[in-house]
Design an enzyme around this catalytic site. Structure first.
Site, PDB file in Angstrom:
ATOM      1  N   SER A   1      36.292 -21.024   9.207  1.00 58.30           N
ATOM      2  CA  SER A   1      37.492 -20.304   8.810  1.00 58.30           C
ATOM      3  C   SER A   1      37.198 -19.421   7.581  1.00 58.30           C
ATOM      4  O   SER A   1      36.277 -18.623   7.612  1.00 58.30           O
ATOM      5  CB  SER A   1      38.633 -21.292   8.559  1.00 58.30           C
TER       6      SER A   1
ATOM      7  N   ASP B   1      40.534 -21.994  15.522  1.00 60.99           N
ATOM      8  CA  ASP B   1      39.954 -22.206  14.189  1.00 60.99           C
ATOM      9  C   ASP B   1      38.904 -23.321  14.178  1.00 60.99           C
ATOM     10  O   ASP B   1      39.125 -24.414  14.713  1.00 60.99           O
ATOM     11  CB  ASP B   1      41.084 -22.563  13.221  1.00 60.99           C
TER      12      ASP B   1
END
Length: 344
Positions: free
Chosen positions: A45, A195
């Site tokens: 991320s 993610d």
């Protein structure tokens, strides 16, 4: 382990956390001022974005190049922020900040319902522009580039996929940062991804077992394991649930690594992986409570004043960690067990 006179060789594991990634920027910025060769990086991320800036910057211009690349990344984030118009700094009217935070909380609640109606948000267009404008991803395959691994999560199985230097494209970085309540899944090789924080936040195995010659592995945590406050509002509850979920894989990996390493250091060598784990000193730079105290909206507040404050907090935390533990790098692990509050 016995003391070593050699310069420590550092592998960095960078956790994600939205705008709190600017805290990670500050940590890296401070580490770059030390004589600590960085030999490999892993991230998820926002940690993946920081890792890409660090690796491309080092390849382009050494330590100063890395500092410049990180500054350019987060400056571009702030300049593209829809909140920048509200960045009054010390000139903010009384009660303005609490009112803005309340508005962000409402926006966070409604975002998952509004996002499907906004194609420019769903396809991560703004973040794509930020990365394209600030990072030269072609440098990841430069001969001078150190190894970088970034994680994304397969929607179909929940398993992590790790992308190495040659595989890290703009799509791979978007996949690593793709929060499903805001963004549509990113498809790579006909596989949808979310993610990377769900499955590897960040991945530690490639830093230990891929033959980088590291003496130390330092995990830069962004989401604290422990919070001092009990969430009350719906947004706070949702934020805490997200934090617990994103820390679960890191907690699992750290438990396994510390326990197996203790065995590896007592046992005779079995194979190369066992030896690599035994010879790697493990360190965790814990996220300070000041990060959690910013509340769930802190991760979406991308105003320059907020990012600068996070960067300074990261530098201060890294500076304190180096004072307390820097002399142990290359000599011994400072992470031999998880904090008692986590395991009690």
């Amino acid at each position: 382990m016995s003391a070593s006179t050699e310069t420590p060789r550092l592998a960095l594991a960078l956790q994600g956390g939205g705008a709190h990634g600017a805290y990670g920027w500050g940590v890296i910025d401070r580490l770059l001022e030390e004589d600590l060769p960085i030999v490999a990086v892993s991230g998820a991320s926002a940690g993946a974005l920081n890792g890409a800036a660090l690796v491309t910057g080092l390849a382009a211009g050494g330590r100063q190049g890395a500092k410049d690349a990180l500054e350019r990344l987060w400056d571009t984030v702030s300049r593209n922020s829809p909140l920048q118009v509200f960045d009054f700094g010390m000139w903010a009217p009384p009660l303005f900040e609490p009112a803005l935070r309340r508005s962000l909380e409402v926006g966070k609640l409604l975002g998952r319902y509004v996002a499907p109606l906004s194609p420019t948000l769903r396809d991560m267009r703004s973040l794509r522009r930020v990365v394209e404008a600030s990072l030269d991803l072609s440098l990841l395959t430069d001969p001078r580039a150190i190894p970088l691994s970034i994680a994304a999560t397969r929607v179909s199985t929940g398993a992590a996929r790790l992308f190495g230097n040659a595989e890290i494209t703009l799509d791979a970085l978007m996949a690593s940062a793709c929060l499903p309540d805001l963004f549509g899944p990113v498809t790579i090789d006909d596989e949808p991804y979310w993610d990377g924080g769900f499955s590897a936040n960040p991945a530690l195995e490639p830093l230990i077992f891929d033959g980088h010659g590291q003496s130390d592995l330092l995990i830069v945590q962004i989401t604290p394991f422990v919070t001092q406050d009990t969430p009350e509002s719906l947004v706070e509850v949702m934020g805490r649930m997200s934090d617990i979920g994103f820390n679960a894989c890191l907690l699992r990996d750290l438990k396994a690594l510390t326990q197996v390493q203790e065995i590896a250091r007592r046992a005779p060598p079995i194979d190369d992986n066992f030896t690599a784990l035994a010879n790697t000193n493990l360190h965790l730079m814990e996220a300070p409570h000041a990060l959690a105290a910013r509340g769930p909206t802190g991760k979406i507040d991308t105003r320059r004043s907020q990012l600068d404050g996070l960067r300074e907090l990261g530098r201060e935390t890294a500076d304190a960690w180096l004072r307390d533990h820097g002399a142990k790098l290359g000599r011994k692990s400072t992470l031999t067990a998880l904090p008692e509050a986590v395991t009690a």
